[in-house]
Design a protein around this motif. Structure first.
Motif, PDB file in Angstrom:
ATOM      1  N   LYS A 117       0.834  -1.205   0.000  1.00 37.45           N
ATOM      2  CA  LYS A 117       0.000   0.000   0.000  1.00 37.45           C
ATOM      3  C   LYS A 117       0.870   1.257   0.000  1.00 37.45           C
ATOM      4  O   LYS A 117       0.602   2.223  -0.701  1.00 37.45           O
ATOM      5  CB  LYS A 117      -0.896   0.014   1.244  1.00 37.45           C
ATOM      6  CG  LYS A 117      -2.100  -0.874   1.168  1.00 37.45           C
ATOM      7  CD  LYS A 117      -3.018  -0.502   2.328  1.00 37.45           C
ATOM      8  CE  LYS A 117      -3.775  -1.710   2.804  1.00 37.45           C
ATOM      9  NZ  LYS A 117      -4.613  -1.361   3.971  1.00 37.45           N
ATOM     10  N   SER A 154       0.698   4.202  -2.751  1.00 35.39           N
ATOM     11  CA  SER A 154       0.134   5.487  -2.348  1.00 35.39           C
ATOM     12  C   SER A 154       1.183   6.594  -2.342  1.00 35.39           C
ATOM     13  O   SER A 154       0.922   7.721  -2.777  1.00 35.39           O
ATOM     14  CB  SER A 154      -0.523   5.370  -0.970  1.00 35.39           C
ATOM     15  OG  SER A 154       0.419   4.971   0.011  1.00 35.39           O
ATOM     16  N   ASP A 205      -6.759   1.477  -0.722  1.00 38.75           N
ATOM     17  CA  ASP A 205      -6.008   2.629  -0.226  1.00 38.75           C
ATOM     18  C   ASP A 205      -6.699   3.901  -0.707  1.00 38.75           C
ATOM     19  O   ASP A 205      -6.726   4.205  -1.906  1.00 38.75           O
ATOM     20  CB  ASP A 205      -4.562   2.589  -0.731  1.00 38.75           C
ATOM     21  CG  ASP A 205      -3.707   3.654  -0.059  1.00 38.75           C
ATOM     22  OD1 ASP A 205      -3.042   3.331   0.935  1.00 38.75           O
ATOM     23  OD2 ASP A 205      -3.739   4.809  -0.519  1.00 38.75           O
TER      24      ASP A 205
END
Length: 394
Positions: free
Chosen positions: A65, A69, A269
């Protein structure tokens, strides 16, 4: 000056998302550090132990993640470090002189480095997008052929303009109104690949370009491959017919009058989801974001997307599993599915393809590449489903 409008602009939204992410990043790193520290590496350590595998799996999901991100908001140094952490986890069970305690310490040291990394320069959102102005540039050194295409297009209601030199067109492109479509000859004078060369130059200097259709008397593999590698959306063999030219122009310039392509995007996310939504909506796409993958099937049935973007590693259900479930629905089976992932393992790609995926896009991705891929596949997807509906109505 409209202050509210400025605050709601895509660039302002991206800046706000980046600032919010930076504020929350220390807590994300705390979480990652905690997960690493709970991986059992004491004297009771066993590589096949359930606790070890569980700890590595949870750490992997968190690092995955973070890699996606952080890259989506332009923090590429953090994203790259998270990818190195993924590599350490992947190599945990490989033959290595380093023991489990040393491996865990390497991972913790990497997280500490993330805390002190300088943030990258704030990325600028490319404002060049193409809402359907019906403007077409014709770059053709045969004046008779160029004027014939100009007359055909103008008679069909398009705003067309002729350029007789590829080099001059390349030098003046940035000061011209942005077209929806570029019709570029391949050969100019004695230079057999002048058209592709100019397009490659513009891509390097300008960035994202509108769709490019190359025109050529050549129909061999070498000519087509050169055009493809320089960014061709279409390749038309000369002599071009009026019907083919008008059909091509309608396909690439009528987005203003036709519904925008619909993109269902599934990612647990929230930051990645919101950033990608801003980028795609800025390019004129209709985006349906889904952060809970367990609701994605119902969302797909209701939204009827032209293309589906799935993150691979998500809680409760993976992207590959979700793709397999969607492929069981007759209405969703023709819809292209693209996986967004930081994972590049060949076996993962094979599994994804076997379960219904069409392609992989590696996070963090180049926005131009993502948009080009989406538009190309969404266009074919809509055409295919329209043909299916027509056949069913017979």
């Amino acid at each position: 000056m409209d202050t509210n409008k400025d605050l709601d602009s895509p660039q302002a939204r991206l800046k706000q998302l980046r600032q919010s992410y930076q504020e929350r990043l220390p807590r994300r790193l705390d979480r990652l550090e905690y997960l690493i520290s709970t991986i059992p590496v004491d004297r009771e350590y066993a590589e096949d132990g359930a606790a070890v595998r569980s700890g590595l799996n949870m750490t992997y999901q968190e690092a995955h993640k973070l890699a996606g991100s952080a890259g989506s908001v332009g923090l590429h140094s953090v994203s790259d470090a998270a990818k190195r952490l993924l590599d350490l986890i992947d190599g945990w069970f490989s033959t290595s002189p380093r023991g489990p305690e040393e491996k865990r310490r390497d991972m913790l040291n990497l997280v500490q480095k993330m805390r002190t990394m300088d943030f990258d320069q704030e990325p600028k959102l490319d404002q060049r997008f193409f809402p359907g102005s019906r403007k077409i540039h014709i770059i053709e050194d045969n004046e008779l052929v160029a004027n014939e295409m100009l007359l055909w297009l103008e008679a069909a209601g398009f705003d067309a303009q002729v350029f007789l030199s590829a080099t001059i067109y390349g030098d003046t492109f940035e000061v011209l109104p942005t077209p929806d479509l570029i019709l570029m000859d391949v050969v100019f004078g004695n230079e057999r690949t002048a058209g592709p060369r100019v397009i490659e130059y513009l891509k390097r200097t300008v960035g994202r370009l509108p769709p490019v259709a190359f025109l050529s008397v050549r129909d061999d593999m070498e000519a087509r491959l050169t055009a493809l590698r320089s960014g061709a959306s279409r390749y038309l063999e000369k002599p071009v017919t009026q019907t083919d030219l008008i059909d091509l122009a309608h396909e690439f310039t009528d987005r203003k009058d036709s519904p925008p392509f619909r993109v269902l995007m599934v990612d647990d996310d929230e930051t990645t989801l919101q950033v990608n939504q801003v980028l795609l909506e800025q390019a004129g796409l209709a985006v349906y974001p889904v952060s809970d993958p367990m609701t994605a099937l119902d969302a797909a049935r209701a939204f009827e997307p032209d293309i589906i973007l799935l993150d691979v590693i998500m809680p409760e259900v993976s992207g590959t599993e979700l793709a397999a479930v969607m492929r069981q629905d007759r209405r969703l089976d023709p819809v292209p599915i693209l996986f967004l992932t930081t994972d590049t393992h060949p076996d993962q790609k094979i599994i994804g393809a076997a379960l219904g995926g069409d392609d992989y896009i590696i996070k963090p991705f180049d926005p131009d590449y993502l948009l080009t891929t989406l538009l190309s596949r969404a266009r074919r997807s809509r055409r295919l489903r329209e043909l299916i509906k027509q056949n069913e109505g017979l």
